[in-house]
Motif scaffolding. Structure first.
Motif, short mmCIF file in Angstrom:
data_model
loop_
_atom_site.label_atom_id
_atom_site.label_comp_id
_atom_site.label_asym_id
_atom_site.label_seq_id
_atom_site.Cartn_x
_atom_site.Cartn_y
_atom_site.Cartn_z
N ASP A 238 -97.73 31.88 -17.60
CA ASP A 238 -98.48 31.28 -16.50
C ASP A 238 -98.13 31.97 -15.17
O ASP A 238 -97.27 31.49 -14.42
N ARG B 97 -99.66 32.12 -12.37
CA ARG B 97 -99.89 31.28 -11.18
C ARG B 97 -98.68 30.39 -10.90
O ARG B 97 -98.22 30.30 -9.76
N ALA B 98 -98.15 29.75 -11.94
CA ALA B 98 -96.96 28.90 -11.77
C ALA B 98 -95.78 29.74 -11.31
O ALA B 98 -94.99 29.29 -10.46
N LYS B 99 -95.65 30.95 -11.83
CA LYS B 99 -94.55 31.82 -11.42
C LYS B 99 -94.70 32.21 -9.95
O LYS B 99 -93.73 32.20 -9.19
N GLN C 96 -96.22 30.51 -7.66
CA GLN C 96 -95.94 29.31 -6.86
C GLN C 96 -94.43 29.11 -6.73
O GLN C 96 -93.92 28.81 -5.65
N GLU C 97 -93.70 29.31 -7.82
CA GLU C 97 -92.24 29.19 -7.80
C GLU C 97 -91.62 30.22 -6.86
O GLU C 97 -90.73 29.91 -6.05
N ILE C 98 -92.12 31.45 -6.93
CA ILE C 98 -91.62 32.53 -6.06
C ILE C 98 -91.87 32.17 -4.59
O ILE C 98 -90.99 32.33 -3.75
N LEU D 5 -92.28 29.18 -3.20
CA LEU D 5 -91.40 28.08 -2.79
C LEU D 5 -89.99 28.58 -2.49
O LEU D 5 -89.35 28.13 -1.54
N GLN D 6 -89.52 29.51 -3.31
CA GLN D 6 -88.16 30.04 -3.14
C GLN D 6 -88.06 30.95 -1.92
O GLN D 6 -87.08 30.90 -1.17
N ARG D 7 -89.06 31.80 -1.70
CA ARG D 7 -88.93 32.88 -0.71
C ARG D 7 -89.52 32.58 0.65
O ARG D 7 -89.11 33.20 1.64
#
Length: 174
Positions: A126, A128-130, A132-134, A136-138
Motif C-alpha cells: 500500500d 499510499r499508506a506508506k 502518509q506514514e512518511i 507524518l514522520q517527516r
C-alpha cells in the motif's frame, strides 16, 4: 540574490529534482541532486544501495554528500526526501544554506510517485499508506528547517520554480 546553497527539501514526489533544475536555470546557478551524487560516487543506483546496505547505509552516504554540498558555493540542491531524518543533517541544512520546503498533498504525492519504480520505500503493498506514514514522520522536520515553504499542488514545475524565484526576490529585496 542568495550567496549560499539553496536546498530543496520535501517528500518524494514533491518535485525537488524537476523544480530544482528549472530554478537553477532561472537563477543562473549550478544544480546538484544529492541522490544523483550518491549514485555517481557509489557506482550503484539507490535501490541497489538500499538492498545491499539498508536504509541506514544509504542515510550515511546521504549525510556525507550533504556535508560536501554545504561547501558554501551558490547552487540549487535537490535533497532526498529523508535527508531531514538525522538531526545533524537538519543542522547542516539550517546553518549552511537557504532551505525551501516544497510541500504537496498526499493525493499529489501518490499520483506523482505511482509511475516510478525507483523508490525503494514505496515497494510495499500500500504505497499510499506508506507515503502518509512518511509525511507524518517527516513533515515536522521539513517545517523545522524551512526558510521558505512553497505549495506545489496546483502548479506546473515551471510555475513552482517561478514562485520560488519570486519569493526569493521578495526576501532579498525586503
Amino acid at each position: 540574490m542568495i550567496s549560499q546553497p539553496i536546498f530543496l527539501v520535501g517528500p518524494m514526489g514533491a518535485g525537488k529534482s524537476t523544480i530544482g533544475k528549472l530554478l537553477a536555470a532561472q537563477l543562473g546557478l549550478p544544480f546538484a541532486d544529492s541522490d544523483k551524487v550518491i549514485e555517481d560516487r557509489s557506482g550503484a543506483d539507490i535501490p541497489w544501495i538500499f538492498d545491499v546496505e539498508g536504509e541506514a547505509g544509504f542515510r550515511r552516504r546521504e549525510s556525507a554528500v550533504l556535508h560536501d554540498l554545504c561547501g558554501g558555493e551558490s547552487q540549487v540542491v535537490a535533497t532526498g526526501g529523508g535527508i531531514v531524518l538525522m538531526p545533524e543533517n537538519r543542522a547542516l541544512l539550517k546553518n549552511h544554506g537557504f532551505v525551501v520546503y516544497l510541500r504537496a498533498s498526499l493525493d499529489q504525492l501518490v499520483e506523482r510517485t505511482s509511475k516510478n519504480s525507483n523508490r525503494p520505500l514505496l515497494q510495499v503493498a500500500d504505497p499510499r499508506a506508506k507515503l502518509q506514514e512518511i509525511l507524518l514522520q517527516r513533515e515536522p522536520f521539513y517545517d523545522e528547517v524551512a526558510d521558505l515553504v512553497c505549495d506545489t499542488d496546483d502548479c506546473t514545475p515551471k510555475q513552482a520554480a517561478q514562485m520560488v524565484v519570486d519569493r526569493l526576490t521578495a526576501i532579498s529585496s525586503g
